[in-house]
Design a protein around this motif. Structure first.
Motif, PDB file in Angstrom:
ATOM      1  N   LYS A 139       0.833  -1.273   0.017  1.00 50.10           N
ATOM      2  CA  LYS A 139      -0.056   0.001  -0.210  1.00 50.10           C
ATOM      3  C   LYS A 139       0.872   1.215  -0.016  1.00 50.10           C
ATOM      4  CE  LYS A 139      -4.246  -1.913   0.646  1.00 50.10           C
ATOM      5  NZ  LYS A 139      -5.287  -1.666  -0.218  1.00 50.10           N
ATOM      6  N   LYS A 140       0.106   2.333  -0.569  1.00 50.98           N
ATOM      7  CA  LYS A 140       0.798   3.724  -0.454  1.00 50.98           C
ATOM      8  C   LYS A 140       0.949   4.190   0.995  1.00 50.98           C
ATOM      9  CE  LYS A 140      -1.889   5.712  -2.987  1.00 50.98           C
ATOM     10  NZ  LYS A 140      -2.586   6.544  -3.732  1.00 50.98           N
ATOM     11  N   VAL A 141       2.188   4.523   1.843  1.00 48.80           N
ATOM     12  CA  VAL A 141       2.215   4.957   3.128  1.00 48.80           C
ATOM     13  C   VAL A 141       2.672   6.008   3.141  1.00 48.80           C
ATOM     14  CG1 VAL A 141       3.354   4.105   5.391  1.00 48.80           C
ATOM     15  CG2 VAL A 141       2.807   2.401   3.769  1.00 48.80           C
ATOM     16  N   GLY A 142       1.969   6.935   4.085  1.00 48.28           N
ATOM     17  CA  GLY A 142       2.368   8.345   4.755  1.00 48.28           C
ATOM     18  C   GLY A 142       2.775   8.366   6.050  1.00 48.28           C
ATOM     19  N   ILE A 143       3.985   8.868   6.050  1.00 45.44           N
ATOM     20  CA  ILE A 143       4.323   9.057   7.679  1.00 45.44           C
ATOM     21  C   ILE A 143       4.408  10.442   8.124  1.00 45.44           C
ATOM     22  CG2 ILE A 143       6.384   8.737   9.112  1.00 45.44           C
ATOM     23  CD1 ILE A 143       7.379   6.119   7.515  1.00 45.44           C
ATOM     24  N   ILE A 144       3.712  10.818   9.125  1.00 51.65           N
ATOM     25  CA  ILE A 144       3.803  12.102   9.791  1.00 51.65           C
ATOM     26  C   ILE A 144       4.991  11.821  10.908  1.00 51.65           C
ATOM     27  CG2 ILE A 144       2.530  13.836  10.774  1.00 51.65           C
ATOM     28  CD1 ILE A 144       1.679  12.968   8.174  1.00 51.65           C
ATOM     29  N   THR A 166       6.671   4.784   0.433  1.00 50.03           N
ATOM     30  CA  THR A 166       6.368   5.616   1.657  1.00 50.03           C
ATOM     31  C   THR A 166       6.899   7.189   1.128  1.00 50.03           C
ATOM     32  OG1 THR A 166       6.703   3.885   2.751  1.00 50.03           O
ATOM     33  CG2 THR A 166       6.867   5.937   3.982  1.00 50.03           C
ATOM     34  N   ASP A 167       5.863   8.132   1.805  1.00 49.77           N
ATOM     35  CA  ASP A 167       6.103   9.383   1.703  1.00 49.77           C
ATOM     36  C   ASP A 167       6.304   9.779   3.172  1.00 49.77           C
ATOM     37  OD1 ASP A 167       5.996   9.640  -1.297  1.00 49.77           O
ATOM     38  OD2 ASP A 167       3.863   9.206  -0.879  1.00 49.77           O
ATOM     39  N   VAL A 168       7.126  10.808   3.330  1.00 48.68           N
ATOM     40  CA  VAL A 168       7.278  11.233   4.699  1.00 48.68           C
ATOM     41  C   VAL A 168       7.005  12.666   4.866  1.00 48.68           C
ATOM     42  CG1 VAL A 168       9.124  11.351   6.424  1.00 48.68           C
ATOM     43  CG2 VAL A 168       9.291   9.508   5.058  1.00 48.68           C
ATOM     44  N   MET A 169       6.342  13.125   5.952  1.00 49.00           N
ATOM     45  CA  MET A 169       6.053  14.474   6.077  1.00 49.00           C
ATOM     46  C   MET A 169       7.006  14.807   7.382  1.00 49.00           C
ATOM     47  SD  MET A 169       4.280  17.113   4.812  1.00 49.00           S
ATOM     48  CE  MET A 169       2.763  16.275   4.247  1.00 49.00           C
ATOM     49  N   ASP A 170       8.327  15.255   7.581  1.00 51.42           N
ATOM     50  CA  ASP A 170       9.062  15.400   8.550  1.00 51.42           C
ATOM     51  C   ASP A 170       9.108  16.747   9.210  1.00 51.42           C
ATOM     52  OD1 ASP A 170      11.568  14.250   9.874  1.00 51.42           O
ATOM     53  OD2 ASP A 170      12.471  15.915   9.037  1.00 51.42           O
ATOM     54  N   PRO A 172       4.021  19.089  12.801  1.00 49.56           N
ATOM     55  CA  PRO A 172       2.788  18.873  13.919  1.00 49.56           C
ATOM     56  C   PRO A 172       1.926  17.813  13.264  1.00 49.56           C
ATOM     57  CG  PRO A 172       3.340  21.027  13.557  1.00 49.56           C
ATOM     58  CD  PRO A 172       4.132  20.647  12.429  1.00 49.56           C
ATOM     59  N   LYS A 173       1.464  16.737  14.057  1.00 50.89           N
ATOM     60  CA  LYS A 173       0.798  15.905  13.610  1.00 50.89           C
ATOM     61  C   LYS A 173      -0.514  16.344  13.296  1.00 50.89           C
ATOM     62  CE  LYS A 173       1.243  13.523  17.519  1.00 50.89           C
ATOM     63  NZ  LYS A 173       2.659  13.863  17.991  1.00 50.89           N
ATOM     64  N   VAL A 174      -1.343  17.005  13.784  1.00 48.88           N
ATOM     65  CA  VAL A 174      -2.731  17.707  13.472  1.00 48.88           C
ATOM     66  C   VAL A 174      -2.317  18.182  11.950  1.00 48.88           C
ATOM     67  CG1 VAL A 174      -4.299  19.249  14.018  1.00 48.88           C
ATOM     68  CG2 VAL A 174      -3.159  18.208  15.794  1.00 48.88           C
ATOM     69  N   ALA A 175      -1.671  19.111  11.910  1.00 48.12           N
ATOM     70  CA  ALA A 175      -1.512  19.486  10.471  1.00 48.12           C
ATOM     71  C   ALA A 175      -1.058  18.460   9.346  1.00 48.12           C
ATOM     72  CB  ALA A 175      -0.867  20.759  10.505  1.00 48.12           C
ATOM     73  N   GLY A 176      -0.024  17.759   9.858  1.00 46.44           N
ATOM     74  CA  GLY A 176       0.637  16.807   8.797  1.00 46.44           C
ATOM     75  C   GLY A 176      -0.461  15.874   8.447  1.00 46.44           C
ATOM     76  N   MET A 177      -1.296  15.323   9.219  1.00 46.32           N
ATOM     77  CA  MET A 177      -2.096  14.394   8.647  1.00 46.32           C
ATOM     78  C   MET A 177      -3.026  14.693   7.482  1.00 46.32           C
ATOM     79  SD  MET A 177      -3.533  11.799  12.153  1.00 46.32           S
ATOM     80  CE  MET A 177      -3.059  12.917  13.496  1.00 46.32           C
ATOM     81  N   MET A 178      -3.728  15.774   7.874  1.00 49.29           N
ATOM     82  CA  MET A 178      -4.707  16.227   6.660  1.00 49.29           C
ATOM     83  C   MET A 178      -3.832  16.811   5.381  1.00 49.29           C
ATOM     84  SD  MET A 178      -7.228  15.421   7.879  1.00 49.29           S
ATOM     85  CE  MET A 178      -8.236  15.488   6.560  1.00 49.29           C
ATOM     86  N   MET A 179      -2.567  17.283   5.614  1.00 44.95           N
ATOM     87  CA  MET A 179      -1.688  17.995   4.585  1.00 44.95           C
ATOM     88  C   MET A 179      -1.361  16.653   3.708  1.00 44.95           C
ATOM     89  SD  MET A 179       1.712  20.138   4.634  1.00 44.95           S
ATOM     90  CE  MET A 179       1.085  21.023   6.140  1.00 44.95           C
ATOM     91  N   MET A 180      -1.066  15.436   4.626  1.00 47.59           N
ATOM     92  CA  MET A 180      -0.576  14.268   3.697  1.00 47.59           C
ATOM     93  C   MET A 180      -1.820  13.803   3.049  1.00 47.59           C
ATOM     94  SD  MET A 180       1.877  11.997   2.998  1.00 47.59           S
ATOM     95  CE  MET A 180       3.297  12.118   4.168  1.00 47.59           C
ATOM     96  N   ILE A 181      -2.681  13.682   3.459  1.00 45.13           N
ATOM     97  CA  ILE A 181      -3.970  13.111   2.872  1.00 45.13           C
ATOM     98  C   ILE A 181      -4.414  13.686   1.614  1.00 45.13           C
ATOM     99  CG2 ILE A 181      -6.448  12.618   2.963  1.00 45.13           C
ATOM    100  CD1 ILE A 181      -6.025  11.877   5.903  1.00 45.13           C
ATOM    101  N   ARG A 182      -4.282  15.048   1.568  1.00 43.62           N
ATOM    102  CA  ARG A 182      -4.663  15.855   0.287  1.00 43.62           C
ATOM    103  C   ARG A 182      -3.657  15.966  -0.503  1.00 43.62           C
ATOM    104  NH1 ARG A 182      -6.386  19.825   4.683  1.00 43.62           N
ATOM    105  NH2 ARG A 182      -4.465  20.503   4.399  1.00 43.62           N
ATOM    106  N   SER A 183      -2.429  15.847  -0.218  1.00 44.16           N
ATOM    107  CA  SER A 183      -1.139  15.972  -1.167  1.00 44.16           C
ATOM    108  C   SER A 183      -0.834  14.881  -1.814  1.00 44.16           C
ATOM    109  CB  SER A 183      -0.124  16.699  -0.473  1.00 44.16           C
ATOM    110  OG  SER A 183       0.621  16.149   0.459  1.00 44.16           O
ATOM    111  N   MET A 184      -0.952  13.706  -0.885  1.00 42.78           N
ATOM    112  CA  MET A 184      -0.009  12.287  -1.190  1.00 42.78           C
ATOM    113  C   MET A 184      -0.901  11.159  -1.554  1.00 42.78           C
ATOM    114  SD  MET A 184       2.835  13.840  -1.845  1.00 42.78           S
ATOM    115  CE  MET A 184       3.840  12.574  -2.305  1.00 42.78           C
ATOM    116  N   SER A 185      -2.310  11.300  -0.906  1.00 44.67           N
ATOM    117  CA  SER A 185      -3.332  10.410  -0.996  1.00 44.67           C
ATOM    118  C   SER A 185      -2.818   9.020  -0.543  1.00 44.67           C
ATOM    119  CB  SER A 185      -3.728  10.195  -2.284  1.00 44.67           C
ATOM    120  OG  SER A 185      -2.882   9.677  -3.331  1.00 44.67           O
ATOM    121  N   PRO A 186      -2.075   8.791   0.634  1.00 46.24           N
ATOM    122  CA  PRO A 186      -1.702   7.524   1.290  1.00 46.24           C
ATOM    123  C   PRO A 186      -2.936   6.843   1.418  1.00 46.24           C
ATOM    124  CG  PRO A 186      -1.915   9.182   3.228  1.00 46.24           C
ATOM    125  CD  PRO A 186      -2.039   9.819   1.751  1.00 46.24           C
ATOM    126  N   GLU A 187      -2.608   5.482   1.514  1.00 46.37           N
ATOM    127  CA  GLU A 187      -3.731   4.442   2.090  1.00 46.37           C
ATOM    128  C   GLU A 187      -3.525   3.978   3.420  1.00 46.37           C
ATOM    129  OE1 GLU A 187      -4.162   1.756  -2.030  1.00 46.37           O
ATOM    130  OE2 GLU A 187      -2.070   2.093  -1.541  1.00 46.37           O
TER     131      GLU A 187
END
Length: 308
Positions: free
Chosen positions: A172-177, A199-203, A206-221
């Motif tokens: 699966k496509k993975v996004g890490i905050i 895997t794509d990483v948002m390094d 902050p978790k709160v901003a990062g989770m939605m940013m990752m979903i919008r930008s990188m569409s992780p599963e």
């Protein structure tokens, strides 16, 4: 260990080399405190280097090595109280804190350093990954454990296994905050640990901003997050779940009963958001207990896992 040794003044570097010798694989921390001997922490014991005093001059040297002689460029890291260095190692800092209106503004007169040595243990999660999915999707999973029970090591390996499809029939496509730069241990945006090819990483986000940013930008599963706990973390996590993303995260805790007393977390457990709950408990210096439960708290499997 060159990434670690380069941070140390020459006299401490030589003392550490002499005392550690062939025990590098067991070394977990090097602690430096002003005007005190160097402390070495291993899996199973601690040691003092009794003839090595950490001086004010040594403190300046370490800070210069950490910042490449420019503390200004590391202001954000200094406020967070840690710096990640090449190899994924993390240096915790303590000293005098300056606050403005009750909020931390600056950490100065840094006289305490905790060099935490990163341990990338591949395949630690391999025997358990098949408990975390059905034939086509991964389950929302919560990993519970006290500090130094291997939560981050475990979730890092889960990210790699899911991303690469190892030990399973699909990837699966993975996004890490990676708010604290501990999971992927990125340097200049490049992960120092193997977290998988998809895997794509948002390094350092902050978790709160990062989770939605990752979903919008990188569409992780699958979304991987370390150390949730605050109410805003839980709200962001729920938004991710409602968006159809699988969430795998860690939290500090000793027991389920303890977590149920925390209002922000108990709502997740009461509503059975997590189909799998992994409990990690340190047994001794060599082994830890791992237990996997379902959303109702029923035991699925238990195992003793050896530190590698």
């Amino acid at each position: 260990m060159n990434e670690i040794l380069r941070l140390l003044p020459e006299h401490i570097k030589q003392a550490v080399r002499t005392q550690v010798m062939n025990k590098w694989d067991q070394l977990e921390e090097i602690r430096l405190r002003l005007n005190r001997p160097v402390e070495l922490n291993y899996h199973h014991k601690m040691e003092w280097i009794s003839d090595s005093q950490f001086t004010a001059k040594d403190s300046v040297y370490v800070l210069n090595q950490l910042s490449d002689h420019s503390l200004y460029r590391m202001e954000d890291e200094l406020r967070e109280g840690y710096i990640t260095v090449s190899g994924g190692h993390r240096v915790g800092l303590a000293g005098e804190v300056i606050t403005v209106n009750g909020k931390l503004k600056q950490l100065q007169h840094i006289t305490f350093f905790n060099i935490r040595i990163a341990k990338e243990i591949k395949n630690v999660a391999t025997p358990f990954i098949n408990y975390l999915h059905d034939s086509h999707t991964y389950y929302n999973t919560l990993i519970i454990g006290a500090p130094q029970t291997g939560k981050t090591t475990f979730i890092r390996d889960i990210a790699r296994l899911i991303s690469d499809g190892e030990a399973t029939v699909f990837s699966k496509k993975v996004g890490i905050i990676d708010e604290r730069s501990e999971i992927a241990a990125s340097m200049d945006g490049v992960p120092q640990h193997n977290v998988g090819g998809r895997t794509d990483v948002m390094d350092a986000c902050p978790k709160v901003a990062g989770m939605m940013m990752m979903i919008r930008s990188m569409s992780p599963e699958v979304l991987i997050v370390d150390e949730i706990g605050k109410e805003e973390d839980v709200i962001a996590l729920m938004e991710a779940v409602f968006a159809g993303v699988t969430v795998i995260c860690t939290i500090h805790g000793n027991t389920m009963e303890e977590l149920m007393k925390r209002p922000s977390v108990s709502i997740l457990l009461k509503n059975q958001v997590f189909k799998r709950i992994i409990m990690l408990q340190k047994k001794n210096a060599t082994y830890f207990n791992l237990e996997i439960r379902d959303e109702c708290g029923r035991n699925i499997t238990s195992s003793m896992v050896k530190k590698q």
